[in-house]
Design a protein around this motif. Structure first.
Motif, short mmCIF file in Angstrom:
data_model
loop_
_atom_site.label_atom_id
_atom_site.label_comp_id
_atom_site.label_asym_id
_atom_site.label_seq_id
_atom_site.Cartn_x
_atom_site.Cartn_y
_atom_site.Cartn_z
N LEU A 1 0.82 -1.21 0.00
CA LEU A 1 0.00 0.00 0.00
C LEU A 1 0.86 1.26 0.00
O LEU A 1 0.52 2.26 -0.64
CB LEU A 1 -0.92 0.01 1.22
N VAL A 2 1.97 1.22 0.73
CA VAL A 2 2.82 2.40 0.84
C VAL A 2 3.61 2.65 -0.44
O VAL A 2 3.78 3.80 -0.86
CB VAL A 2 3.78 2.24 2.04
N ARG A 3 4.10 1.59 -1.07
CA ARG A 3 5.07 1.75 -2.16
C ARG A 3 4.49 1.57 -3.55
O ARG A 3 5.23 1.73 -4.53
CB ARG A 3 6.20 0.72 -1.98
N SER A 4 3.21 1.23 -3.68
CA SER A 4 2.68 0.91 -5.01
C SER A 4 1.95 2.07 -5.67
O SER A 4 1.72 2.06 -6.87
CB SER A 4 1.69 -0.27 -4.90
N GLY A 5 1.55 3.08 -4.88
CA GLY A 5 0.81 4.20 -5.44
C GLY A 5 -0.67 3.92 -5.63
O GLY A 5 -1.37 4.70 -6.28
#
Length: 221
Positions: free
Chosen positions: A149-153
């Motif tokens: 969730l944090v790194r995928s956009g």
């Protein structure tokens, strides 16, 4: 792009964002990372023992007890420090109840807490062996989901870092690891687990508590 030359060069930068100049932000991110990563060892040993079907092996729950407690305590401390920081610096009433990234850290916490409850039943009565393999593995999966969730956009949040190019690999890994967990859990310890006691017994109460925690995690997701 951090590699694009700035012309003319500024005399001085703006410095660190004032919101991040808080002692809570020194410990909050690494504690969360340690909490996520700490469940790797228990999950790997659980899957290894489930897939190998070795009856002469040591109980993975006993071997990884300290790992699980350390990971859970780190994750708990990281979440609490994050909530304290948001209350001190942002004035949003404490915990970011509406923020998807902050909520994502609660999902592996609920799964890990549920596992700590059911692990007691396995250590004392030898029951819930397959369920514990599933729970500790899904705790690690949920940690990767929070990272996704944090790194995928995929979410637009003040708390997210945008698409870093790792979203698709992480999603594929989550799907693969989830399937592996289900297969290993269904095929492991079929003839070794003891029956769970009455729902009113201590083991039954721990099992019900773990289901409540999992439902809360599902609601948050």
């Amino acid at each position: 792009n951090p590699y694009v030359k700035v012309t003319p060069a500024p005399v001085d930068g703006h410095g660190l964002n004032p919101l991040l100049q808080n002692v809570g932000m020194i410990f909050h991110p690494p504690l969360l990372f340690i909490g996520y990563a700490g469940f790797t060892v228990p999950a790997c040993l659980a899957l290894a023992q489930a897939l190998s079907k070795g009856k002469d092996q040591a109980n993975w729950v006993e071997l990884t007890r300290n790992f699980c407690l350390f990971a859970w305590l780190s994750l708990t401390a990281g979440i609490i420090l994050g909530g304290w920081w948001s209350y001190m610096e942002l004035g949003w009433g404490g915990y970011w109840a509406w923020d998807p990234v902050e909520n994502a850290s609660l999902i592996p916490w609920f799964a890990g807490t549920a596992f700590l409850h059911t692990a007691v039943a396995q250590r004392r009565r030898g029951s819930l062996k397959r369920f514990n393999v599933f729970m500790v593995s899904m705790t690690l999966v949920m940690a990767f989901f929070a990272t996704y969730l944090v790194r995928s956009g995929v979410v637009d949040s003040l708390h997210a870092f945008g698409n870093g190019g790792v979203g698709s690999p992480l999603l594929l890994f989550i799907i693969f690891f989830t399937l592996l967990t289900i297969i290993a859990s269904l095929g492991a310890f079929k003839n070794e687990s003891r029956e769970l006691g009455s729902i009113l017994s201590r083991e039954g109460f721990l099992f019900v508590t773990s289901w409540i925690l999992m439902i809360l995690g599902l609601v948050i997701m």
